[in-house]
Structure formats: C-alpha cells, structure tokens
Design a protein around this motif. Structure first.
Motif, mmCIF file in Angstrom:
data_model
loop_
_atom_site.group_PDB
_atom_site.id
_atom_site.type_symbol
_atom_site.label_atom_id
_atom_site.label_comp_id
_atom_site.label_asym_id
_atom_site.label_seq_id
_atom_site.Cartn_x
_atom_site.Cartn_y
_atom_site.Cartn_z
ATOM 1 N N ASP A 89 -1.922 -24.600 15.210
ATOM 2 C CA ASP A 89 -2.797 -24.354 14.148
ATOM 3 C C ASP A 89 -2.811 -25.769 13.290
ATOM 4 O O ASP A 89 -1.708 -25.916 12.929
ATOM 5 N N PHE A 90 -3.939 -26.404 13.179
ATOM 6 C CA PHE A 90 -3.829 -27.570 12.512
ATOM 7 C C PHE A 90 -4.584 -27.491 11.060
ATOM 8 O O PHE A 90 -5.831 -27.523 11.017
ATOM 9 N N ARG A 91 -3.942 -27.634 9.977
ATOM 10 C CA ARG A 91 -4.508 -27.455 8.647
ATOM 11 C C ARG A 91 -5.320 -28.685 8.367
ATOM 12 O O ARG A 91 -4.940 -29.870 8.372
ATOM 13 N N LEU A 92 -6.573 -28.395 8.018
ATOM 14 C CA LEU A 92 -7.702 -29.430 7.565
ATOM 15 C C LEU A 92 -7.540 -29.658 5.934
ATOM 16 O O LEU A 92 -7.677 -30.842 5.495
ATOM 17 N N ASN A 93 -7.868 -28.517 5.370
ATOM 18 C CA ASN A 93 -7.555 -28.458 3.809
ATOM 19 C C ASN A 93 -7.381 -26.890 3.318
ATOM 20 O O ASN A 93 -6.825 -26.327 4.285
ATOM 21 N N ASP A 94 -7.660 -26.678 2.342
ATOM 22 C CA ASP A 94 -7.332 -25.385 1.824
ATOM 23 C C ASP A 94 -7.795 -24.117 2.531
ATOM 24 O O ASP A 94 -7.331 -23.107 2.348
ATOM 25 N N TYR A 95 -9.252 -24.599 3.051
ATOM 26 C CA TYR A 95 -9.711 -23.539 3.373
ATOM 27 C C TYR A 95 -10.073 -23.572 4.986
ATOM 28 O O TYR A 95 -10.469 -22.614 5.838
ATOM 29 N N PHE A 96 -10.077 -24.744 5.683
ATOM 30 C CA PHE A 96 -10.353 -24.827 6.916
ATOM 31 C C PHE A 96 -9.228 -25.416 7.699
ATOM 32 O O PHE A 96 -8.210 -26.035 7.190
ATOM 33 N N SER A 97 -9.007 -25.098 9.064
ATOM 34 C CA SER A 97 -8.040 -25.410 9.900
ATOM 35 C C SER A 97 -8.818 -25.364 11.284
ATOM 36 O O SER A 97 -9.684 -24.469 11.732
ATOM 37 N N LEU A 98 -8.010 -26.082 12.170
ATOM 38 C CA LEU A 98 -8.486 -26.254 13.900
ATOM 39 C C LEU A 98 -7.260 -25.548 14.431
ATOM 40 O O LEU A 98 -6.284 -25.656 14.299
ATOM 41 N N ARG A 99 -7.960 -24.712 15.308
ATOM 42 C CA ARG A 99 -6.788 -23.762 16.220
ATOM 43 C C ARG A 99 -7.109 -24.138 17.780
ATOM 44 O O ARG A 99 -8.167 -23.826 18.110
ATOM 45 N N LEU A 100 -5.898 -24.373 18.284
ATOM 46 C CA LEU A 100 -6.068 -24.413 19.805
ATOM 47 C C LEU A 100 -5.092 -23.391 20.395
ATOM 48 O O LEU A 100 -3.891 -23.138 19.886
ATOM 49 N N SER A 101 -5.594 -22.512 21.316
ATOM 50 C CA SER A 101 -4.825 -21.092 21.622
ATOM 51 C C SER A 101 -4.980 -21.231 23.267
ATOM 52 O O SER A 101 -5.687 -20.145 23.536
ATOM 53 N N PRO A 102 -4.356 -21.982 23.900
ATOM 54 C CA PRO A 102 -4.364 -21.795 25.520
ATOM 55 C C PRO A 102 -3.745 -20.511 25.869
ATOM 56 O O PRO A 102 -2.677 -20.163 25.283
ATOM 57 N N GLY A 103 -4.117 -19.927 27.022
ATOM 58 C CA GLY A 103 -3.823 -18.580 27.480
ATOM 59 C C GLY A 103 -4.301 -18.261 28.784
ATOM 60 O O GLY A 103 -4.884 -18.945 29.518
ATOM 61 N N LEU A 104 -3.782 -16.705 29.066
ATOM 62 C CA LEU A 104 -4.263 -16.465 30.267
ATOM 63 C C LEU A 104 -4.830 -15.019 29.829
ATOM 64 O O LEU A 104 -4.457 -14.186 29.002
ATOM 65 N N TYR A 105 -6.022 -14.585 30.621
ATOM 66 C CA TYR A 105 -6.808 -13.342 30.302
ATOM 67 C C TYR A 105 -6.832 -12.863 31.816
ATOM 68 O O TYR A 105 -7.323 -13.265 33.021
ATOM 69 N N PHE A 106 -6.212 -11.483 31.899
ATOM 70 C CA PHE A 106 -6.346 -10.723 33.224
ATOM 71 C C PHE A 106 -7.231 -9.535 33.028
ATOM 72 O O PHE A 106 -7.163 -8.716 32.027
ATOM 73 N N GLY A 107 -8.092 -9.368 34.078
ATOM 74 C CA GLY A 107 -9.291 -8.325 33.816
ATOM 75 C C GLY A 107 -10.030 -7.899 35.056
ATOM 76 O O GLY A 107 -9.704 -8.770 36.152
ATOM 77 N N ASN A 108 -10.836 -7.172 35.025
ATOM 78 C CA ASN A 108 -11.822 -6.888 36.001
ATOM 79 C C ASN A 108 -12.993 -6.281 35.626
ATOM 80 O O ASN A 108 -13.243 -5.916 34.715
ATOM 81 N N ARG A 109 -14.366 -6.335 36.502
ATOM 82 C CA ARG A 109 -15.433 -5.644 36.138
ATOM 83 C C ARG A 109 -15.732 -4.766 37.465
ATOM 84 O O ARG A 109 -15.610 -5.503 38.480
ATOM 85 N N GLU A 110 -16.148 -3.672 37.136
ATOM 86 C CA GLU A 110 -16.543 -2.919 38.204
ATOM 87 C C GLU A 110 -18.064 -2.951 38.287
ATOM 88 O O GLU A 110 -18.713 -2.392 37.460
ATOM 89 N N ILE A 111 -18.700 -3.456 39.510
ATOM 90 C CA ILE A 111 -20.034 -3.551 39.613
ATOM 91 C C ILE A 111 -20.523 -2.655 40.538
ATOM 92 O O ILE A 111 -20.005 -2.384 41.390
ATOM 93 N N LYS A 112 -21.734 -2.080 39.989
ATOM 94 C CA LYS A 112 -22.567 -1.157 41.080
ATOM 95 C C LYS A 112 -23.973 -1.952 41.339
ATOM 96 O O LYS A 112 -24.607 -2.509 40.652
ATOM 97 N N MET A 113 -24.241 -1.420 42.624
ATOM 98 C CA MET A 113 -25.543 -1.889 43.129
ATOM 99 C C MET A 113 -26.427 -0.927 43.955
ATOM 100 O O MET A 113 -25.708 0.024 44.720
ATOM 101 N N HIS A 114 -27.665 -0.674 43.544
ATOM 102 C CA HIS A 114 -28.547 0.165 43.933
ATOM 103 C C HIS A 114 -29.626 -0.190 44.429
ATOM 104 O O HIS A 114 -30.205 -0.938 44.003
ATOM 105 N N ASP A 115 -29.819 0.329 45.626
ATOM 106 C CA ASP A 115 -31.265 0.368 46.158
ATOM 107 C C ASP A 115 -32.251 1.121 45.502
ATOM 108 O O ASP A 115 -32.203 2.311 45.706
#
Length: 242
Positions: A89-115
C-alpha cells in the motif's frame, strides 16, 4: 442483474456518506486511539486471506447441430473458492492510496449444458488457479476513533495456470477485470484488520473458440459452437492484515 447493480450502488454511496466529521466525531477522536500514526507511513505491507465465487455470463447463439440439437449453456449455481494475497500500500495523501495485492485464487465453476430440443443434459466442472495482480485506488473517509471506512476501484489482470483438459469447454489463460469494492479499517492494538468486499467484472471473451484438440472428438465441439462469448465475474470477500 439490474437489481444487483442497484444494490451495489446503494452500498457504495452509503459507505462514502460516512465521513465521521463534526463536533461529536472530534470529541470521540480525542479518546485513546490504537496505532494513531499507522496511516502516516508512506508504505504499508500486509497480506490477506478470503473466499470468492466465480461466475460465467454466457451468450448463447442458437447454433443448430446436424442432428437438430440446440444447446443452451449456463452456470446455475456458485461454488466457494479460496484466495490469498500479499499487499503493498502506497500512501498518496490523507485520503488516497494505491494498493498492489498479487495473489492466488483457487476455484471452480459447475457448468450445465441443455439440449433445448430434447431432454439431454451435460455438465462440466471448470477448475481454475488464477495468478492475479490487482491494482486499486483506495479512498478512505476520515478516521472515526478506531474505524475508517473506504472505497476501492481498479483493474485486475488474471492468468489461469491450471492444466487445461480437452473437455466440452476450454477457457483462455488470460483475463482482465474492472473492480470496485468497499471495506473498513479496524485499528487494533498491534495491527489493522480490513474486511473488504470486491466486485470484479471481466472485460474479455474467455472461451477458446479454436479447438484443435477436438479434431478427433468433433461431437464435443458443438458446445463451443453454441456460444458467442462468455465473460467472467467474481465476488470476493477478503480480510487484510496490515
């Protein structure tokens, strides 16, 4: 979907309208504060853990196969995933800052297909492991004792590093999101705890339409041919520790 956007807008406006100003706020701020100079530092480091849901918004094109089938693709439910991030987190002034938050997201999606011309159903579980590089602009309201609400907006490139299988659907490796969120800094005696909710809206078509891996199994190609595009969406609940 319109109702969803209205709820998000109401929540964001409500957070922004809580500045903690006035005589009462000043009187309460004069009491003992935890970590009173924490926000004066130019850099903040931390990490976060959280949960999220991944959604795919499909646009079906009404493609009809040689057998007369018309397939409709949807994601009817959500499965929780896990995420972990670092924080700079890099402070710009009293109210604003820039945030860099690299990371990993683990997930899945259940997809349904219908004729839709018959009663045939297919399903596929799309697992993903995203390396994400969120960059956010954070706007914080005035501190109110040991509480400080904030809003964020930014961008999030994402790269799926999971192994791709030759199944009905195959997603592109790279995606790009616009993000908006809100949260609150809680100043504890030894660190800051920041619960945050973030909404992520994908901007690119994530479907791989050229499927050379299905040359020997053309029957699976009918699902990809039935889709014009698909875009990603995420809702992320994280807990930052600074």
């Amino acid at each position: 979907m319109n109702r969803f956007y209205r709820i998000v807008l109401i929540l964001l406006v409500s957070i922004a309208a809580f500045p903690g100003t006035g005589a009462l706020a000043q009187q309460l701020n004069d009491k003992l504060l935890n970590r009173p100079y924490a926000d004066m530092r130019r850099w903040h480091l931390g990490f976060s853990v959280g949960v999220h849901t991944q959604d795919l918004n499909f646009t079906n094109n009404g493609f009809v196969t040689e057998a007369g089938e018309t397939w409709f693709v949807d994601q009817p439910s959500f499965s929780p995933g896990f995420c972990v991030n670092g924080l700079i987190d890099f402070r710009l002034n009293d109210y604003f800052s820039l945030r860099l938050s690299p990371g990993l997201y683990f997930g899945n999606r259940e997809i349904k297909m219908h004729d839709t011309t018959g009663d045939n159903w297919l399903s596929q579980n799309l697992k993903s492991t995203y390396v994400v590089l969120p960059l956010d602009l954070k706007y914080s309201a005035q501190r109110f004792r040991n509480v400080r609400p904030y809003l964020t907006s930014g961008i999030m490139p994402a790269f799926d590093v999971s192994k791709k299988r030759s199944d009905y659907l195959k997603l592109n490796t790279a995606d790009f999101y616009l993000t908006v969120g809100f949260g609150c800094d809680f100043y504890l005696p030894y660190f800051k705890l920041n619960p945050e909710i973030k909404f992520c809206f994908g901007l690119t078509d994530v479907i791989q339409h050229k499927r050379n891996d299905l040359v020997d199994d053309p029957d699976k190609m009918k699902i990809t041919q039935s889709l014009k595009k698909a875009t990603s969406q995420m809702v992320v609940l994280t807990f930052y520790f600074e």
